[in-house]
Motif scaffolding. Structure first.
Motif, PDB file in Angstrom:
ATOM      1  N   SER A   7      34.190  40.009  43.055  1.00 50.50           N
ATOM      2  CA  SER A   7      35.289  40.942  42.799  1.00 50.50           C
ATOM      3  C   SER A   7      36.499  40.147  42.344  1.00 50.50           C
ATOM      4  CB  SER A   7      35.622  41.756  44.052  1.00 50.50           C
ATOM      5  OG  SER A   7      36.024  40.910  45.098  1.00 50.50           O
ATOM      6  N   GLY A   8      37.483  40.858  41.830  1.00 52.81           N
ATOM      7  CA  GLY A   8      38.734  40.221  41.451  1.00 52.81           C
ATOM      8  C   GLY A   8      38.921  39.978  39.975  1.00 52.81           C
ATOM      9  N   GLY A   9      37.912  40.284  39.183  1.00 49.83           N
ATOM     10  CA  GLY A   9      38.060  40.103  37.745  1.00 49.83           C
ATOM     11  C   GLY A   9      38.998  41.146  37.165  1.00 49.83           C
ATOM     12  N   GLY A  10      39.337  40.957  35.895  1.00 53.74           N
ATOM     13  CA  GLY A  10      40.215  41.907  35.236  1.00 53.74           C
ATOM     14  C   GLY A  10      40.807  41.344  33.976  1.00 53.74           C
ATOM     15  N   LEU A  11      41.836  42.017  33.490  1.00 53.95           N
ATOM     16  CA  LEU A  11      42.534  41.621  32.274  1.00 53.95           C
ATOM     17  C   LEU A  11      43.844  40.937  32.657  1.00 53.95           C
ATOM     18  CD1 LEU A  11      42.898  41.746  29.170  1.00 53.95           C
ATOM     19  CD2 LEU A  11      43.959  43.997  29.512  1.00 53.95           C
ATOM     20  N   VAL A  12      44.084  39.779  32.085  1.00 52.97           N
ATOM     21  CA  VAL A  12      45.299  39.024  32.397  1.00 52.97           C
ATOM     22  C   VAL A  12      45.790  38.358  31.123  1.00 52.97           C
ATOM     23  CG1 VAL A  12      44.006  36.959  33.045  1.00 52.97           C
ATOM     24  CG2 VAL A  12      46.303  37.331  33.984  1.00 52.97           C
ATOM     25  N   GLN A  13      47.091  38.172  31.037  1.00 49.71           N
ATOM     26  CA  GLN A  13      47.645  37.487  29.872  1.00 49.71           C
ATOM     27  C   GLN A  13      47.450  35.991  29.995  1.00 49.71           C
ATOM     28  OE1 GLN A  13      51.763  38.749  29.545  1.00 49.71           O
ATOM     29  NE2 GLN A  13      51.194  40.360  28.086  1.00 49.71           N
ATOM     30  N   ALA A  14      47.396  35.342  28.871  1.00 51.07           N
ATOM     31  CA  ALA A  14      47.294  33.884  28.856  1.00 51.07           C
ATOM     32  C   ALA A  14      48.449  33.282  29.660  1.00 51.07           C
ATOM     33  CB  ALA A  14      47.323  33.372  27.424  1.00 51.07           C
ATOM     34  N   GLY A  15      48.112  32.298  30.462  1.00 49.72           N
ATOM     35  CA  GLY A  15      49.091  31.673  31.339  1.00 49.72           C
ATOM     36  C   GLY A  15      49.135  32.281  32.719  1.00 49.72           C
ATOM     37  N   GLY A  16      48.488  33.410  32.883  1.00 45.97           N
ATOM     38  CA  GLY A  16      48.475  34.099  34.159  1.00 45.97           C
ATOM     39  C   GLY A  16      47.418  33.567  35.110  1.00 45.97           C
ATOM     40  N   ARG A  67      43.200  23.396  36.861  1.00 47.46           N
ATOM     41  CA  ARG A  67      43.650  24.789  36.719  1.00 47.46           C
ATOM     42  C   ARG A  67      42.970  25.725  37.711  1.00 47.46           C
ATOM     43  NH1 ARG A  67      42.546  27.563  32.213  1.00 47.46           N
ATOM     44  NH2 ARG A  67      40.632  26.398  31.727  1.00 47.46           N
ATOM     45  N   PHE A  68      41.702  25.444  38.016  1.00 45.83           N
ATOM     46  CA  PHE A  68      40.928  26.294  38.921  1.00 45.83           C
ATOM     47  C   PHE A  68      40.725  25.563  40.248  1.00 45.83           C
ATOM     48  CE2 PHE A  68      38.346  28.903  35.574  1.00 45.83           C
ATOM     49  CZ  PHE A  68      39.534  29.221  34.932  1.00 45.83           C
ATOM     50  N   THR A  69      40.644  26.364  41.324  1.00 43.50           N
ATOM     51  CA  THR A  69      40.368  25.808  42.645  1.00 43.50           C
ATOM     52  C   THR A  69      39.330  26.667  43.342  1.00 43.50           C
ATOM     53  OG1 THR A  69      42.644  24.991  42.846  1.00 43.50           O
ATOM     54  CG2 THR A  69      41.335  25.139  44.862  1.00 43.50           C
ATOM     55  N   ILE A  70      38.261  26.024  43.785  1.00 45.87           N
ATOM     56  CA  ILE A  70      37.236  26.716  44.547  1.00 45.87           C
ATOM     57  C   ILE A  70      37.477  26.455  46.026  1.00 45.87           C
ATOM     58  CG2 ILE A  70      35.589  24.789  44.411  1.00 45.87           C
ATOM     59  CD1 ILE A  70      33.339  26.892  44.256  1.00 45.87           C
ATOM     60  N   SER A  71      37.256  27.477  46.835  1.00 47.28           N
ATOM     61  CA  SER A  71      37.404  27.343  48.280  1.00 47.28           C
ATOM     62  C   SER A  71      36.459  28.328  48.947  1.00 47.28           C
ATOM     63  CB  SER A  71      38.853  27.604  48.711  1.00 47.28           C
ATOM     64  OG  SER A  71      39.242  28.928  48.388  1.00 47.28           O
ATOM     65  N   ARG A  72      36.288  28.164  50.240  1.00 45.71           N
ATOM     66  CA  ARG A  72      35.413  29.072  50.973  1.00 45.71           C
ATOM     67  C   ARG A  72      35.950  29.284  52.373  1.00 45.71           C
ATOM     68  NH1 ARG A  72      29.671  26.625  50.898  1.00 45.71           N
ATOM     69  NH2 ARG A  72      29.201  28.358  52.342  1.00 45.71           N
ATOM     70  N   ALA A  75      33.939  31.813  57.956  1.00 47.32           N
ATOM     71  CA  ALA A  75      34.080  32.882  58.948  1.00 47.32           C
ATOM     72  C   ALA A  75      34.044  34.266  58.288  1.00 47.32           C
ATOM     73  CB  ALA A  75      35.376  32.711  59.724  1.00 47.32           C
ATOM     74  N   LYS A  76      34.429  34.306  57.025  1.00 47.97           N
ATOM     75  CA  LYS A  76      34.441  35.572  56.276  1.00 47.97           C
ATOM     76  C   LYS A  76      33.292  35.684  55.290  1.00 47.97           C
ATOM     77  CE  LYS A  76      39.450  36.273  56.550  1.00 47.97           C
ATOM     78  NZ  LYS A  76      40.711  36.490  55.778  1.00 47.97           N
ATOM     79  N   ASN A  77      32.427  34.654  55.271  1.00 46.42           N
ATOM     80  CA  ASN A  77      31.276  34.664  54.356  1.00 46.42           C
ATOM     81  C   ASN A  77      31.709  34.881  52.909  1.00 46.42           C
ATOM     82  OD1 ASN A  77      29.672  34.372  56.596  1.00 46.42           O
ATOM     83  ND2 ASN A  77      28.962  36.485  56.617  1.00 46.42           N
ATOM     84  N   THR A  78      32.765  34.217  52.525  1.00 45.96           N
ATOM     85  CA  THR A  78      33.349  34.450  51.208  1.00 45.96           C
ATOM     86  C   THR A  78      33.714  33.131  50.542  1.00 45.96           C
ATOM     87  OG1 THR A  78      34.244  36.581  51.944  1.00 45.96           O
ATOM     88  CG2 THR A  78      35.188  35.637  49.944  1.00 45.96           C
ATOM     89  N   VAL A  79      33.463  33.082  49.250  1.00 47.08           N
ATOM     90  CA  VAL A  79      33.905  31.960  48.428  1.00 47.08           C
ATOM     91  C   VAL A  79      34.888  32.499  47.394  1.00 47.08           C
ATOM     92  CG1 VAL A  79      31.958  32.160  46.813  1.00 47.08           C
ATOM     93  CG2 VAL A  79      33.159  29.980  47.043  1.00 47.08           C
ATOM     94  N   TYR A  80      35.860  31.677  47.059  1.00 45.07           N
ATOM     95  CA  TYR A  80      36.929  32.097  46.158  1.00 45.07           C
ATOM     96  C   TYR A  80      37.013  31.175  44.952  1.00 45.07           C
ATOM     97  CZ  TYR A  80      38.393  34.359  50.497  1.00 45.07           C
ATOM     98  OH  TYR A  80      38.432  35.105  51.654  1.00 45.07           O
ATOM     99  N   LEU A  81      37.566  31.717  43.884  1.00 49.63           N
ATOM    100  CA  LEU A  81      37.906  30.887  42.730  1.00 49.63           C
ATOM    101  C   LEU A  81      39.308  31.289  42.289  1.00 49.63           C
ATOM    102  CD1 LEU A  81      36.839  28.699  40.773  1.00 49.63           C
ATOM    103  CD2 LEU A  81      36.276  30.565  39.197  1.00 49.63           C
ATOM    104  N   GLN A  82      40.260  30.429  42.579  1.00 53.63           N
ATOM    105  CA  GLN A  82      41.633  30.648  42.132  1.00 53.63           C
ATOM    106  C   GLN A  82      41.773  30.082  40.734  1.00 53.63           C
ATOM    107  OE1 GLN A  82      44.320  32.218  43.707  1.00 53.63           O
ATOM    108  NE2 GLN A  82      45.332  31.945  41.726  1.00 53.63           N
TER     109      GLN A  82
END
Length: 122
Positions: A7-16, A67-72, A75-82
């Motif tokens: 989840s979390g995808g979408g439309l974003v402007q360049a630089g966002g 530019r990108f950061t992966i984390s997990r 306890a929440k069984n979730t991985v993130y990509l900032q």
């Protein structure tokens, strides 16, 4: 079986920025290394980032390093990509993936999510 839902995808402007999440269920999350991959139209799926089971080791494709950061959160069984400083070439469907025990930067993962679309406009 491990089920993965992005989840979390979408439309974003360049630089966002965007933050993707991937929720896992089915088997102990902490047993799996996790990865993010992406596939742009007309291109092959490519590695983006990976993280070890405990989160102590992370790996990035050169194109996203800094530019990108992966984390997990085990306890929440979730991985993130900032994703920061997004560029038009980051436009793709982003997939999370789980691999038993060993973290790799190839596509040799055991389970895959359905993907979430990220579109970066200029």
């Amino acid at each position: 079986q491990v089920q993965l839902v992005e989840s979390g995808g979408g439309l974003v402007q360049a630089g966002g920025s965007l933050r993707l999440s991937c929720a896992a269920s089915g088997r102990p999350f902490s047993n799996y290394a996790m990865g993010w991959f992406r596939q742009a139209p007309g291109k092959e799926r490519e590695f983006v980032a990976a993280i070890s089971r405990g989160g102590t080791s992370t790996y990035y494709a050169d194109s996203v390093k800094g530019r990108f950061t992966i984390s997990r959160d085990n306890a929440k069984n979730t991985v993130y990509l900032q994703m920061n400083s997004l560029k038009s070439e980051d436009t793709a469907i982003y997939y999370c993936a789980a691999k038993w025990v060993v973290v790799v930067t190839t596509s040799q993962y055991d389970y895959w999510g359905q993907g979430t679309q990220v579109t970066v406009s200029t």
